[in-house]
Design a protein around this motif. Structure first.
Motif, PDB file in Angstrom:
ATOM      1  N   GLY A 289       1.503  39.887  27.007  1.00 36.96           N
ATOM      2  CA  GLY A 289       2.135  41.202  26.964  1.00 36.96           C
ATOM      3  C   GLY A 289       2.775  41.496  25.629  1.00 36.96           C
ATOM      4  O   GLY A 289       3.321  42.587  25.431  1.00 36.96           O
ATOM      5  N   GLY A 290       2.743  40.539  24.713  1.00 38.91           N
ATOM      6  CA  GLY A 290       3.232  40.789  23.365  1.00 38.91           C
ATOM      7  C   GLY A 290       4.737  40.720  23.194  1.00 38.91           C
ATOM      8  O   GLY A 290       5.248  41.115  22.146  1.00 38.91           O
TER       9      GLY A 290
ATOM     10  N   ALA B 218       0.717  52.819  26.296  1.00 40.45           N
ATOM     11  CA  ALA B 218      -0.689  52.526  26.576  1.00 40.45           C
ATOM     12  C   ALA B 218      -0.842  51.172  27.257  1.00 40.45           C
ATOM     13  O   ALA B 218      -1.639  51.008  28.183  1.00 40.45           O
ATOM     14  N   ARG B 219      -0.069  50.180  26.815  1.00 40.17           N
ATOM     15  CA  ARG B 219      -0.190  48.845  27.403  1.00 40.17           C
ATOM     16  C   ARG B 219       0.348  48.801  28.838  1.00 40.17           C
ATOM     17  O   ARG B 219      -0.187  48.083  29.677  1.00 40.17           O
TER      18      ARG B 219
ATOM     19  N   ALA C 226      -2.381  50.381  30.816  1.00 45.90           N
ATOM     20  CA  ALA C 226      -3.554  49.495  30.917  1.00 45.90           C
ATOM     21  C   ALA C 226      -3.291  48.349  31.888  1.00 45.90           C
ATOM     22  O   ALA C 226      -4.219  47.818  32.493  1.00 45.90           O
TER      23      ALA C 226
ATOM     24  N   ASN D  23       4.519  44.254  19.579  1.00 47.88           N
ATOM     25  CA  ASN D  23       3.782  45.465  19.944  1.00 47.88           C
ATOM     26  C   ASN D  23       4.133  46.597  18.988  1.00 47.88           C
ATOM     27  O   ASN D  23       5.198  47.193  19.070  1.00 47.88           O
TER      28      ASN D  23
END
Lengths: 374, 374
Positions: free
Chosen positions: A55-56, A115-116, A119, A349
């Motif tokens: 997930g960064g 966006a993540r 997603a 991110n």
């Protein structure tokens, strides 16, 4: 600013328990080091690369733990609010546990984080720019759906989970024969720095928070002895813009944190470039702030607002807010005071166009850069 | 093109010995993985992050080993030539061992590599653009100074040292329960891919080289059954521009490498962005070429020149150069043929302005990118 119902303060044992539970469920991120950064700092800087976490960001730790417990308790969905990384982490953690996730982000959230979260399968709601606006929306959604709210900082599992990153760094530094003298984390809602305080409890490690100028709710809260909001100033560190440190993080940090280092965007951008071009990793500006603060701390900045020390612990307190001065005494610490300093690189991110904008430009605004090479 | 005096071919035992000697002397770099890249590939892609190695590239391994032996033998200085990273590594290794270093780079070397070699204390000489020009200069300097030449590829210690990166990746993949089916390295002079062949000897792992279009000396050499130079085409992968694969790497690779995947600059740039924005690490274009090749291999490109398979091993050979086709048989492998693929991210020394230029832009030219998120 009370947002919680006086939960019991977690302790180091809870962080150790979190670390055990998370082992194998999140990435054991590496501790990195760059000779060029050490030379700049005049100290060994150990960097825990949580930008490489699933997930960064390190938010995956607290989210996995909190969501995992809710799943085990039979919940079928969760709601969260955050500037972005906690939302992404909750969305991913919910997906792993088969739960539905609704996440509330600010209208000016970093697009990559929106966006993540999408997603990862979450329902994304955008609401306002302040923590209270997002919290109001999140509470409403939670009530409507009958799902629990996983707070981004005011949650003991989240603190304990985030603290596991600091614990791994502390333990790895010890194993390498270079135990930490200081440990720095950037401060948004304060969950990371509070987790670091728990992980460092009982050790001589001095824990510092790092805040952007004008987004210094922890520094002001330490001075006022209670959570104190700010009107966040603009900063490239989008994750450090919560207008107030959480109640629980503050309760943990108030007597445990050694101080706060404030940094400006130039220093954050310089740290971003150092991490990118010397350490070879992509860290978002909010995460790079930690290194900016560390360099300021160890090189002994002359800005008297640079490093704030909270009042001494109850009992031995003189109640006076002092700069973390040393002989000679303006801001920052004396060069040479810290031999080994840990920094948790909290996330990675970041938009491609921000990378392009920040990648070039002088690595200045912070320390002299001559003679730097890996 | 003979540049060496038929040295004995190193073997896997020599790589294992190199790995033992290098343990604690170079960084044990992490093996990284990004779900978004796996989804694109339809396979597990394990990435050995040698961009995080001391000096910013895996060349530190071979250089430390070779220079360490020369220091132990009483030499007081060394000479090397390379496109950059080997020169930086030799300069750093010489510094560690208290030796003088002279390094020869091309006149069009990446400025960051020239700067790093100088910062490491080496005397830097710029000479021509072709390997032979640099070699001539390096030989002259070596003769004048009475110092040995540490060849960038035609040196068994260099091959064994470089091979230790592949060995660590192979072993870590095994320990994780995801043994490699294939292993890819970008090819400049061929030292890395030859080292990978040695490290994979006796395993079922298929080793591939990756070359930029028009810089495909290994592919042409495999076809011709002897080292065959090319006039290197322009490419953003500055480290992959040697005009001919080395004799020793070719001798090792000719019967051990499974094939060569050729990639264009668009594919390399796309891989660079994937590594930066999804894996969160900075890899130079030459290193990113490895991932570009891996994605091409596993997704089954339809370009018949995409992947070349060398003639089968002597004894069972039909002597025919074939594309590495599978049922249906154009270029690339069948999707699903490889479950786990290893790539050595060979280096991360790249200009800030190149980062800025490559960071934005579509992650295209390679595979469809819809729905990608960590």
């Amino acid at each position: 600013m009370s947002r919680s119902h006086a939960p019991a303060l977690p302790d180091r044992a809870r962080v150790e328990e979190a670390a055990r539970w998370l082992s194998g469920r999140v990435v054991r991120t590496p501790v990195l080091n760059a000779p060029a950064i050490d030379r700049l700092a005049g100290a060994r800087i150990l960097l825990k690369a949580e930008n490489l976490q699933t997930g960064g960001s390190y938010k995956m730790r607290g989210a996995m733990l909190a969501v995992g417990r809710l799943a085990a308790a039979g919940h079928t969905g969760v709601v969260a609010q955050s500037t972005g990384n906690h939302a992404v982490a909750v969305a991913l953690a919910a997906g792993r546990h088969g739960l539905a996730a609704t996440v509330v982000l600010p209208v000016d959230a970093a697009p990559v984080k929106v966006a993540r979260a999408r997603a990862a399968g979450a329902r994304v709601v955008l609401a306002g720019t302040a923590v209270e606006e997002r919290l109001a929306a999140a509470r409403q959604l939670a009530a409507a759906d009958g799902h629990p709210l996983v707070d981004a900082y005011d949650h003991p599992d989240v603190l304990a989970g985030q603290g596991s990153a600091s614990l791994e760094l502390i333990e790895e530094a010890e194993r390498a024969g270079t135990p930490l003298d200081a440990l720095l984390l950037p401060v948004g809602g304060g969950g990371g720095v509070a987790g670091a305080c728990l992980a460092a409890a009982g050790t001589p490690i001095e824990v510092y928070g790092v805040e952007p100028l004008g987004c210094d709710s922890l520094a002001r809260s330490l001075a006022a002895r209670r959570p104190t909001p700010v009107v966040p100033a603009p900063t490239i560190a989008d994750g450090l813009r919560p207008d107030c440190v959480g109640d629980l993080p503050f309760a943990v940090a108030r007597d445990a944190v050694r101080g706060v280092v404030r940094v400006d965007d130039d220093a954050i951008a310089a740290a971003f470039r150092l991490l990118l071009l010397e350490l070879k990793v992509l860290v978002e500006p909010s995460g790079a702030a930690g290194l900016a603060g560390a360099l300021r701390l160890v090189t002994g900045s002359d800005d008297p607002d640079g490093a704030l020390r909270p009042p001494a612990r109850p009992g031995g307190s003189d109640g006076v807010l002092r700069v973390a001065g040393v002989p000679g005494g303006s801001g920052g610490a004396a060069p040479g005071r810290y031999r080994t300093v840990g920094v948790v690189l909290t996330g990675g991110n970041v938009e491609a166009d921000v990378v392009a904008r920040l990648a070039t430009g002088p690595v200045a605004g912070l320390v002299r850069m001559e003679g730097v090479a890996a």
